[in-house]
Design a protein around this motif. Structure first.
Motif, mmCIF file in Angstrom:
data_model
loop_
_atom_site.group_PDB
_atom_site.id
_atom_site.type_symbol
_atom_site.label_atom_id
_atom_site.label_comp_id
_atom_site.label_asym_id
_atom_site.label_seq_id
_atom_site.Cartn_x
_atom_site.Cartn_y
_atom_site.Cartn_z
ATOM 1 N N TRP A 93 34.152 44.863 41.231
ATOM 2 C CA TRP A 93 35.177 45.411 40.348
ATOM 3 C C TRP A 93 34.688 45.239 38.922
ATOM 4 O O TRP A 93 34.697 44.127 38.389
ATOM 5 C CB TRP A 93 36.492 44.684 40.492
ATOM 6 N N ASP A 94 34.254 46.302 38.309
ATOM 7 C CA ASP A 94 33.735 46.279 36.944
ATOM 8 C C ASP A 94 32.681 45.186 36.775
ATOM 9 O O ASP A 94 31.572 45.336 37.251
ATOM 10 C CB ASP A 94 34.873 46.128 35.920
ATOM 11 N N ASP A 95 33.047 44.080 36.134
ATOM 12 C CA ASP A 95 32.070 43.038 35.827
ATOM 13 C C ASP A 95 32.244 41.780 36.675
ATOM 14 O O ASP A 95 31.846 40.697 36.267
ATOM 15 C CB ASP A 95 32.120 42.685 34.341
ATOM 16 N N VAL A 96 32.853 41.912 37.865
ATOM 17 C CA VAL A 96 32.997 40.770 38.763
ATOM 18 C C VAL A 96 32.653 41.160 40.201
ATOM 19 O O VAL A 96 32.840 42.296 40.622
ATOM 20 C CB VAL A 96 34.421 40.145 38.734
ATOM 21 N N LEU A 97 32.132 40.184 40.915
ATOM 22 C CA LEU A 97 31.871 40.299 42.341
ATOM 23 C C LEU A 97 32.995 39.545 43.046
ATOM 24 O O LEU A 97 33.281 38.399 42.690
ATOM 25 C CB LEU A 97 30.515 39.665 42.669
ATOM 26 N N VAL A 98 33.639 40.169 44.021
ATOM 27 C CA VAL A 98 34.744 39.539 44.737
ATOM 28 C C VAL A 98 34.351 39.430 46.210
ATOM 29 O O VAL A 98 34.083 40.440 46.866
ATOM 30 C CB VAL A 98 36.055 40.343 44.594
ATOM 31 N N VAL A 99 34.294 38.187 46.696
ATOM 32 C CA VAL A 99 34.002 37.931 48.102
ATOM 33 C C VAL A 99 35.265 37.334 48.708
ATOM 34 O O VAL A 99 35.785 36.336 48.211
ATOM 35 C CB VAL A 99 32.810 36.962 48.270
ATOM 36 N N SER A 100 35.756 37.965 49.762
ATOM 37 C CA SER A 100 36.952 37.471 50.429
ATOM 38 C C SER A 100 36.728 37.503 51.929
ATOM 39 O O SER A 100 35.761 38.100 52.407
ATOM 40 C CB SER A 100 38.179 38.314 50.039
ATOM 41 N N GLY A 101 37.616 36.856 52.639
ATOM 42 C CA GLY A 101 37.488 36.840 54.088
ATOM 43 C C GLY A 101 38.438 35.856 54.713
ATOM 44 O O GLY A 101 39.355 35.342 54.061
ATOM 45 N N GLU A 102 38.202 35.590 55.982
ATOM 46 C CA GLU A 102 39.027 34.623 56.691
ATOM 47 C C GLU A 102 38.154 33.820 57.641
ATOM 48 O O GLU A 102 37.370 34.374 58.408
ATOM 49 C CB GLU A 102 40.151 35.303 57.473
ATOM 50 N N LYS A 103 38.303 32.496 57.554
ATOM 51 C CA LYS A 103 37.578 31.585 58.437
ATOM 52 C C LYS A 103 38.554 31.118 59.505
ATOM 53 O O LYS A 103 39.597 30.544 59.200
ATOM 54 C CB LYS A 103 37.026 30.394 57.654
ATOM 55 N N HIS A 104 38.210 31.379 60.761
ATOM 56 C CA HIS A 104 39.100 31.078 61.881
ATOM 57 C C HIS A 104 38.783 29.709 62.471
ATOM 58 O O HIS A 104 37.631 29.311 62.575
ATOM 59 C CB HIS A 104 38.971 32.147 62.962
ATOM 60 N N PHE A 105 39.824 29.016 62.872
ATOM 61 C CA PHE A 105 39.692 27.714 63.519
ATOM 62 C C PHE A 105 39.361 27.935 64.995
ATOM 63 O O PHE A 105 39.988 28.754 65.665
ATOM 64 C CB PHE A 105 41.009 26.938 63.380
ATOM 65 N N GLN A 106 38.370 27.206 65.510
ATOM 66 C CA GLN A 106 37.996 27.286 66.917
ATOM 67 C C GLN A 106 38.589 26.085 67.652
ATOM 68 O O GLN A 106 38.206 24.952 67.381
ATOM 69 C CB GLN A 106 36.464 27.289 67.066
ATOM 70 N N ARG A 107 39.493 26.331 68.562
ATOM 71 C CA ARG A 107 40.130 25.252 69.316
ATOM 72 C C ARG A 107 39.201 24.743 70.408
ATOM 73 O O ARG A 107 38.429 25.491 70.987
ATOM 74 C CB ARG A 107 41.429 25.728 69.952
ATOM 75 N N GLU A 108 39.305 23.448 70.673
ATOM 76 C CA GLU A 108 38.578 22.855 71.799
ATOM 77 C C GLU A 108 39.271 23.271 73.088
ATOM 78 O O GLU A 108 40.494 23.406 73.123
ATOM 79 C CB GLU A 108 38.558 21.324 71.680
ATOM 80 N N PRO A 131 27.061 38.761 34.742
ATOM 81 C CA PRO A 131 26.665 38.757 33.334
ATOM 82 C C PRO A 131 26.174 40.105 32.823
ATOM 83 O O PRO A 131 26.085 40.305 31.619
ATOM 84 C CB PRO A 131 25.537 37.718 33.291
ATOM 85 N N VAL A 132 25.837 41.036 33.719
ATOM 86 C CA VAL A 132 25.344 42.361 33.321
ATOM 87 C C VAL A 132 25.959 43.413 34.243
ATOM 88 O O VAL A 132 26.347 43.108 35.368
ATOM 89 C CB VAL A 132 23.800 42.447 33.395
ATOM 90 N N PRO A 133 26.029 44.676 33.782
ATOM 91 C CA PRO A 133 26.510 45.743 34.668
ATOM 92 C C PRO A 133 25.543 45.959 35.833
ATOM 93 O O PRO A 133 24.329 45.841 35.673
ATOM 94 C CB PRO A 133 26.544 46.978 33.761
ATOM 95 N N VAL A 134 26.094 46.258 37.011
ATOM 96 C CA VAL A 134 25.273 46.476 38.210
ATOM 97 C C VAL A 134 25.618 47.820 38.842
ATOM 98 O O VAL A 134 26.666 48.406 38.567
ATOM 99 C CB VAL A 134 25.468 45.343 39.244
ATOM 100 N N LEU A 135 24.710 48.283 39.700
ATOM 101 C CA LEU A 135 24.915 49.513 40.457
ATOM 102 C C LEU A 135 25.447 49.129 41.843
ATOM 103 O O LEU A 135 24.676 48.704 42.705
ATOM 104 C CB LEU A 135 23.598 50.287 40.584
ATOM 105 N N ALA A 136 26.730 49.293 42.040
ATOM 106 C CA ALA A 136 27.348 48.870 43.298
ATOM 107 C C ALA A 136 26.751 49.600 44.492
ATOM 108 O O ALA A 136 26.539 49.000 45.555
ATOM 109 C CB ALA A 136 28.850 49.092 43.237
ATOM 110 N N ASP A 137 26.457 50.881 44.360
ATOM 111 C CA ASP A 137 25.937 51.666 45.483
ATOM 112 C C ASP A 137 24.524 51.260 45.884
ATOM 113 O O ASP A 137 24.096 51.559 46.999
ATOM 114 C CB ASP A 137 25.962 53.156 45.142
#
Length: 168
Positions: A93-108, A131-137
């Motif tokens: 998004w413009d000048d930021v990288l956004v990493v999101s997700g979900e970590k699932h709990f593994q039951r015994e 710190p600098v503009p990037v080419l997302a594609d």
């Protein structure tokens, strides 16, 4: 030992602790990430865990990371142990990288109780300022051995610009 000497020693100790705390908060503030327990997290209930500090709705974790820059690219590496790559989302998004997700709990699979739960589970979102503009594609990502590596091509190749300001 005089009272003045003790006072100076305590003052010095306090200054060192305060400086250490400032350094820790400066360096770790971006790596601290909140995990929010969701419906798909599969977390145990508090009754299933003997750990008195276990709060399934409040989880924080360090998602350590590095950023490297050369003439043509930025390389961001984030530690995401225990994740599946299909549970990650990467956006620019413009000048930021956004990493999101979900970590699932593994039951015994066997019967028993959890004694200690210190890993964070649930959904997360980590924002990395660029710190600098990037080419997302033209960007790529890979995930190996718990390390997410994102290579971002610079929009304007070249070394970071350094400007000298004259003091008058």
């Amino acid at each position: 030992m005089s009272m003045e000497s003790i006072r100076e020693s305590v003052g010095s100790l306090w200054d060192n602790l305060a400086e250490g705390w400032r350094h820790l908060t400066r360096s770790a503030v971006g790596a601290l990430t909140r995990f929010r327990a969701g419906e798909k997290s599969n977390l145990p209930t508090p009754a299933e865990v003997d750990d008195p500090s276990y709060l399934p709705t409040r989880g924080w974790a360090m998602l350590g990371g590095n950023m490297f820059e050369d003439d043509s690219r930025l390389v961001v590496r984030l530690e995401l142990p225990g994740m599946d790559k299909q549970d990650m989302n990467i956006e620019i998004w413009d000048d930021v990288l956004v990493v999101s997700g979900e970590k699932h709990f593994q039951r015994e699979s066997s019967e028993g109780r959890y004694r200690l739960l210190q890993c964070a589970y649930g959904s997360f979102r980590r924002v990395v300022p660029l710190p600098v503009p990037v080419l997302a594609d033209a960007s790529t990502a890979s995930y190996t051995d718990g390390i997410l590596r994102i290579e971002l091509s610079k929009a304007e190749p070249g070394r970071p610009k350094v400007r000298t300001i004259r003091v008058s």
